[in-house]
Design a protein around this motif. Structure first.
Motif, PDB file in Angstrom:
ATOM      1  N   GLN A  59       6.880  -0.630  -3.738  1.00  0.00           N
ATOM      2  CA  GLN A  59       6.395  -1.747  -4.544  1.00  0.00           C
ATOM      3  C   GLN A  59       5.282  -2.507  -3.829  1.00  0.00           C
ATOM      4  O   GLN A  59       4.340  -2.987  -4.456  1.00  0.00           O
ATOM      5  CB  GLN A  59       7.542  -2.703  -4.873  1.00  0.00           C
ATOM      6  CG  GLN A  59       8.525  -2.160  -5.897  1.00  0.00           C
ATOM      7  CD  GLN A  59       7.867  -1.894  -7.244  1.00  0.00           C
ATOM      8  OE1 GLN A  59       6.886  -2.526  -7.619  1.00  0.00           O
ATOM      9  NE2 GLN A  59       8.400  -0.925  -7.970  1.00  0.00           N
ATOM     10  N   LEU A  60       5.391  -2.621  -2.504  1.00  0.00           N
ATOM     11  CA  LEU A  60       4.352  -3.315  -1.744  1.00  0.00           C
ATOM     12  C   LEU A  60       3.023  -2.577  -1.836  1.00  0.00           C
ATOM     13  O   LEU A  60       1.963  -3.197  -1.929  1.00  0.00           O
ATOM     14  CB  LEU A  60       4.775  -3.478  -0.289  1.00  0.00           C
ATOM     15  CG  LEU A  60       5.886  -4.500  -0.031  1.00  0.00           C
ATOM     16  CD1 LEU A  60       6.295  -4.480   1.436  1.00  0.00           C
ATOM     17  CD2 LEU A  60       5.458  -5.899  -0.437  1.00  0.00           C
ATOM     18  N   ARG A  61       3.056  -1.255  -1.804  1.00  0.00           N
ATOM     19  CA  ARG A  61       1.799  -0.502  -1.950  1.00  0.00           C
ATOM     20  C   ARG A  61       1.175  -0.765  -3.313  1.00  0.00           C
ATOM     21  O   ARG A  61      -0.047  -0.894  -3.427  1.00  0.00           O
ATOM     22  CB  ARG A  61       2.051   0.988  -1.723  1.00  0.00           C
ATOM     23  CG  ARG A  61       2.192   1.363  -0.266  1.00  0.00           C
ATOM     24  CD  ARG A  61       2.098   2.867  -0.066  1.00  0.00           C
ATOM     25  NE  ARG A  61       3.287   3.566  -0.564  1.00  0.00           N
ATOM     26  CZ  ARG A  61       4.363   3.814   0.156  1.00  0.00           C
ATOM     27  NH1 ARG A  61       4.419   3.416   1.422  1.00  0.00           N
ATOM     28  NH2 ARG A  61       5.391   4.473  -0.361  1.00  0.00           N
ATOM     29  N   ALA A  62       2.005  -0.821  -4.356  1.00  0.00           N
ATOM     30  CA  ALA A  62       1.480  -1.150  -5.688  1.00  0.00           C
ATOM     31  C   ALA A  62       0.884  -2.557  -5.693  1.00  0.00           C
ATOM     32  O   ALA A  62      -0.188  -2.790  -6.268  1.00  0.00           O
ATOM     33  CB  ALA A  62       2.590  -1.029  -6.731  1.00  0.00           C
ATOM     34  N   MET A  63       1.583  -3.492  -5.039  1.00  0.00           N
ATOM     35  CA  MET A  63       1.080  -4.862  -4.969  1.00  0.00           C
ATOM     36  C   MET A  63      -0.234  -4.925  -4.200  1.00  0.00           C
ATOM     37  O   MET A  63      -1.170  -5.633  -4.596  1.00  0.00           O
ATOM     38  CB  MET A  63       2.124  -5.754  -4.305  1.00  0.00           C
ATOM     39  CG  MET A  63       1.742  -7.220  -4.240  1.00  0.00           C
ATOM     40  SD  MET A  63       2.975  -8.229  -3.374  1.00  0.00           S
ATOM     41  CE  MET A  63       2.661  -7.729  -1.664  1.00  0.00           C
ATOM     42  N   HIS A  64      -0.322  -4.194  -3.084  1.00  0.00           N
ATOM     43  CA  HIS A  64      -1.559  -4.196  -2.296  1.00  0.00           C
ATOM     44  C   HIS A  64      -2.724  -3.668  -3.117  1.00  0.00           C
ATOM     45  O   HIS A  64      -3.834  -4.215  -3.061  1.00  0.00           O
ATOM     46  CB  HIS A  64      -1.389  -3.335  -1.038  1.00  0.00           C
ATOM     47  CG  HIS A  64      -0.295  -3.813  -0.139  1.00  0.00           C
ATOM     48  ND1 HIS A  64       0.269  -3.012   0.834  1.00  0.00           N
ATOM     49  CD2 HIS A  64       0.335  -5.012  -0.057  1.00  0.00           C
ATOM     50  CE1 HIS A  64       1.204  -3.706   1.457  1.00  0.00           C
ATOM     51  NE2 HIS A  64       1.258  -4.915   0.946  1.00  0.00           N
ATOM     52  N   SER A  65      -2.490  -2.597  -3.878  1.00  0.00           N
ATOM     53  CA  SER A  65      -3.577  -2.032  -4.687  1.00  0.00           C
ATOM     54  C   SER A  65      -3.987  -3.022  -5.772  1.00  0.00           C
ATOM     55  O   SER A  65      -5.170  -3.171  -6.085  1.00  0.00           O
ATOM     56  CB  SER A  65      -3.147  -0.700  -5.307  1.00  0.00           C
ATOM     57  OG  SER A  65      -2.161  -0.883  -6.308  1.00  0.00           O
ATOM     58  N   TYR A  66      -3.006  -3.713  -6.343  1.00  0.00           N
ATOM     59  CA  TYR A  66      -3.302  -4.740  -7.349  1.00  0.00           C
ATOM     60  C   TYR A  66      -4.181  -5.829  -6.750  1.00  0.00           C
ATOM     61  O   TYR A  66      -5.200  -6.220  -7.330  1.00  0.00           O
ATOM     62  CB  TYR A  66      -1.988  -5.336  -7.872  1.00  0.00           C
ATOM     63  CG  TYR A  66      -2.166  -6.629  -8.642  1.00  0.00           C
ATOM     64  CD1 TYR A  66      -2.479  -6.621  -9.995  1.00  0.00           C
ATOM     65  CD2 TYR A  66      -2.024  -7.864  -8.005  1.00  0.00           C
ATOM     66  CE1 TYR A  66      -2.646  -7.805 -10.700  1.00  0.00           C
ATOM     67  CE2 TYR A  66      -2.196  -9.052  -8.701  1.00  0.00           C
ATOM     68  CZ  TYR A  66      -2.510  -9.018 -10.042  1.00  0.00           C
ATOM     69  OH  TYR A  66      -2.679 -10.183 -10.730  1.00  0.00           O
ATOM     70  N   TYR A  67      -3.794  -6.324  -5.572  1.00  0.00           N
ATOM     71  CA  TYR A  67      -4.553  -7.411  -4.958  1.00  0.00           C
ATOM     72  C   TYR A  67      -5.920  -6.940  -4.481  1.00  0.00           C
ATOM     73  O   TYR A  67      -6.896  -7.696  -4.519  1.00  0.00           O
ATOM     74  CB  TYR A  67      -3.758  -8.026  -3.816  1.00  0.00           C
ATOM     75  CG  TYR A  67      -2.693  -8.998  -4.280  1.00  0.00           C
ATOM     76  CD1 TYR A  67      -3.000 -10.004  -5.192  1.00  0.00           C
ATOM     77  CD2 TYR A  67      -1.391  -8.920  -3.821  1.00  0.00           C
ATOM     78  CE1 TYR A  67      -2.036 -10.901  -5.640  1.00  0.00           C
ATOM     79  CE2 TYR A  67      -0.416  -9.812  -4.254  1.00  0.00           C
ATOM     80  CZ  TYR A  67      -0.744 -10.796  -5.167  1.00  0.00           C
ATOM     81  OH  TYR A  67       0.208 -11.683  -5.597  1.00  0.00           O
ATOM     82  N   SER A  68      -6.028  -5.700  -4.005  1.00  0.00           N
ATOM     83  CA  SER A  68      -7.329  -5.196  -3.577  1.00  0.00           C
ATOM     84  C   SER A  68      -8.278  -5.102  -4.766  1.00  0.00           C
ATOM     85  O   SER A  68      -9.452  -5.466  -4.682  1.00  0.00           O
ATOM     86  CB  SER A  68      -7.178  -3.834  -2.895  1.00  0.00           C
ATOM     87  OG  SER A  68      -8.333  -3.505  -2.163  1.00  0.00           O
ATOM     88  N   ASN A  69      -7.769  -4.609  -5.902  1.00  0.00           N
ATOM     89  CA  ASN A  69      -8.574  -4.592  -7.121  1.00  0.00           C
ATOM     90  C   ASN A  69      -8.985  -6.005  -7.527  1.00  0.00           C
ATOM     91  O   ASN A  69     -10.122  -6.255  -7.941  1.00  0.00           O
ATOM     92  CB  ASN A  69      -7.791  -3.940  -8.262  1.00  0.00           C
ATOM     93  CG  ASN A  69      -7.988  -2.431  -8.329  1.00  0.00           C
ATOM     94  OD1 ASN A  69      -8.621  -1.846  -7.458  1.00  0.00           O
ATOM     95  ND2 ASN A  69      -7.443  -1.818  -9.357  1.00  0.00           N
ATOM     96  N   LYS A  70      -8.042  -6.935  -7.405  1.00  0.00           N
ATOM     97  CA  LYS A  70      -8.329  -8.319  -7.807  1.00  0.00           C
ATOM     98  C   LYS A  70      -9.421  -8.930  -6.939  1.00  0.00           C
ATOM     99  O   LYS A  70     -10.312  -9.622  -7.449  1.00  0.00           O
ATOM    100  CB  LYS A  70      -7.043  -9.144  -7.703  1.00  0.00           C
ATOM    101  CG  LYS A  70      -7.170 -10.555  -8.277  1.00  0.00           C
ATOM    102  CD  LYS A  70      -5.823 -11.270  -8.255  1.00  0.00           C
ATOM    103  CE  LYS A  70      -5.952 -12.665  -8.866  1.00  0.00           C
ATOM    104  NZ  LYS A  70      -4.643 -13.371  -8.859  1.00  0.00           N
ATOM    105  N   ILE A  71      -9.381  -8.681  -5.627  1.00  0.00           N
ATOM    106  CA  ILE A  71     -10.404  -9.193  -4.722  1.00  0.00           C
ATOM    107  C   ILE A  71     -11.777  -8.672  -5.119  1.00  0.00           C
ATOM    108  O   ILE A  71     -12.779  -9.381  -5.045  1.00  0.00           O
ATOM    109  CB  ILE A  71     -10.081  -8.802  -3.263  1.00  0.00           C
ATOM    110  CG1 ILE A  71      -8.856  -9.581  -2.758  1.00  0.00           C
ATOM    111  CG2 ILE A  71     -11.274  -9.075  -2.342  1.00  0.00           C
ATOM    112  CD1 ILE A  71      -8.339  -9.104  -1.419  1.00  0.00           C
ATOM    113  N   GLU A  72     -11.823  -7.414  -5.561  1.00  0.00           N
ATOM    114  CA  GLU A  72     -13.091  -6.792  -5.929  1.00  0.00           C
ATOM    115  C   GLU A  72     -13.523  -7.132  -7.354  1.00  0.00           C
ATOM    116  O   GLU A  72     -14.548  -6.635  -7.822  1.00  0.00           O
ATOM    117  CB  GLU A  72     -12.978  -5.267  -5.782  1.00  0.00           C
ATOM    118  CG  GLU A  72     -12.723  -4.787  -4.361  1.00  0.00           C
ATOM    119  CD  GLU A  72     -13.882  -5.082  -3.434  1.00  0.00           C
ATOM    120  OE1 GLU A  72     -15.032  -5.082  -3.919  1.00  0.00           O
ATOM    121  OE2 GLU A  72     -13.642  -5.324  -2.235  1.00  0.00           O
TER     122      GLU A  72
END
Length: 405
Positions: A59-72
């Motif tokens: 779940q953390l990997r999914a969250m990290h990808s979500y936040y990385s997309n959000k930053i970009e």
């Protein structure tokens, strides 16, 4: 990326990105922060069985990808990531592209975790590692997903940029000089040996890598993945927290601190390098503060005394609202998996339920169907599962955007 403006002079020598760390006279408070982080991270690492955290790490990997997309600025909803994991992509082409990008991030992060034990300190800091991260991430995407615009050629995974670029007020170094800049970056940070100083290197290197801007696109993603890799290599994350969450949740401060540390030296009291020493110092303090916040947050969430009540709340919701066969009798066995064992044989788990064999078998099936248990095979050992729909019970406020859904 926009073409270089004529008003900017290109950086052509690695000395122009000095200092790479603040001077000795400025390190005291930063080293104290790093010491606190190492101590807190070590305490967090020992709180749970590794097998019990596999579901959380997913779940953390999914969250990290979500936040990385959000930053970009390429937002992907948590539910859309979960759908993509089931190979269910949006009909909208741009949404589907962002879903594929989120899954590529997750896969690259997972690949780094698998290979981490094989890499020594020098390998982690090598320019080759940066190119490999870029290659691994973007090679997972089809060519059309790697186009910055319809008129441009696709981004080439792992390839350093060959053109000049400017980002805001910053003109990145001359493309022809990138190997020299990256070699200096690599040699300096790889040479840090003291534990606390290595933590400072992880923070400072992120800013300087963004300043170098080695790729045509994807620099922020690579820098964040690399910083995650370094902190993991130092044994600080144990797969239970990431700086990416902190960056995304302080989005404006993230970019403001990056830009402030880009600035030229402001007089004789601002260090001896070309860049501002004070700006780099403030950047490092900001990063370490975020790290400490994330560790403290996860320490509170993983505390065993609170988890039993949160599992009970999840089971009550499942039993009374969802009604897909999950029962409150699973509490003791689930909490035992999380707190002590990590994995259990199916017969042992069923015995802890206090139900007859038929009801216990049905209960295991219901828990597996809802993702509250996990297993590698139809008859394999059972692990504590952390499906996205249980996050709001198990780890409240960890990923608020997923809880809303």
């Amino acid at each position: 990326m926009p073409p270089i403006s004529q008003k900017f002079a290109l950086y052509s020598h690695p000395s122009e990105m000095e200092p790479l760390l603040p001077g000795e006279h400025r390190l005291g408070p930063l080293l104290e922060q790093a010491h606190d982080l190492m101590r807190s991270g070590g305490r967090l690492a020992g709180m749970c069985q590794p097998e019990a955290l596999r579901g959380l790490r997913s779940q953390l990997r999914a969250m990290h990808s979500y936040y990385s997309n959000k930053i970009e600025g390429q937002h992907t909803l948590p539910a859309e990531i979960e759908q993509a994991l089931r190979n269910d992509y949006a009909s909208d082409a741009d949404k589907a592209r962002r879903q594929r990008l989120a899954l590529a991030h997750m896969a690259t992060e997972a690949s780094m975790e698998v290979h981490l034990p094989q890499w020594d300190w020098a390998a982690v800091w090598s320019p080759r590692m940066l190119q490999d991260i870029h290659q691994d991430l973007f090679a997972r995407l089809p060519a059309d997903d790697r186009r910055l615009s319809a008129q441009e050629d696709p981004l080439h995974p792992g390839q350093l940029r060959s053109q000049q670029v400017s980002v805001g007020r910053h003109a990145a170094p001359d493309a022809g000089k990138l190997p020299a800049f990256l070699q200096r970056w690599s040699q300096f940070y790889a040479s840090t040996r003291r534990g606390e100083l290595q933590v400072l290197a992880a923070a400072a290197s992120h800013q300087r890598l963004a300043w170098i801007h080695p790729f045509r696109d994807g620099n922020g993603r690579v820098a964040r993945l690399h910083t995650h890799l370094v902190l993991s290599h130092l044994g600080l994350t144990n797969g239970t927290w990431s700086l990416l969450r902190g960056f995304a949740r302080s989005h404006d401060a993230y970019y403001a601190h990056l830009a402030a540390a880009d600035e030229a030296r402001a007089g004789d009291l601002d260090g001896r390098g070309s860049r501002t020493e004070r700006g780099l110092e403030h950047w490092i303090a900001y990063v370490l503060g975020l790290c400490l916040d994330q560790v403290q947050f996860m320490t509170e969430l993983l505390a065993l005394e609170g988890m039993r009540e949160r599992i009970a709340a999840c089971l009550a919701y499942e039993e009374q609202v969802v009604r897909q066969g999950v029962r409150h009798e699973a509490l003791r066995a689930l909490h035992y998996l999380f707190a002590t064992q990590g994995e259990l044989e199916r017969a042992d788990f069923k015995a802890m339920l206090g139900l007859g064999d038929r009801l216990a078998t049905a209960q295991v099936s219901a828990l597996l169907k809802r993702g509250l248990l996990d297993s590698d095979s139809p008859y394999g050992r059972l692990r504590f599962g952390v499906p996205q729909h249980a996050l709001r019970f198990y780890f409240p406020r960890l990923w608020p955007e997923a809880e809303v859904q």
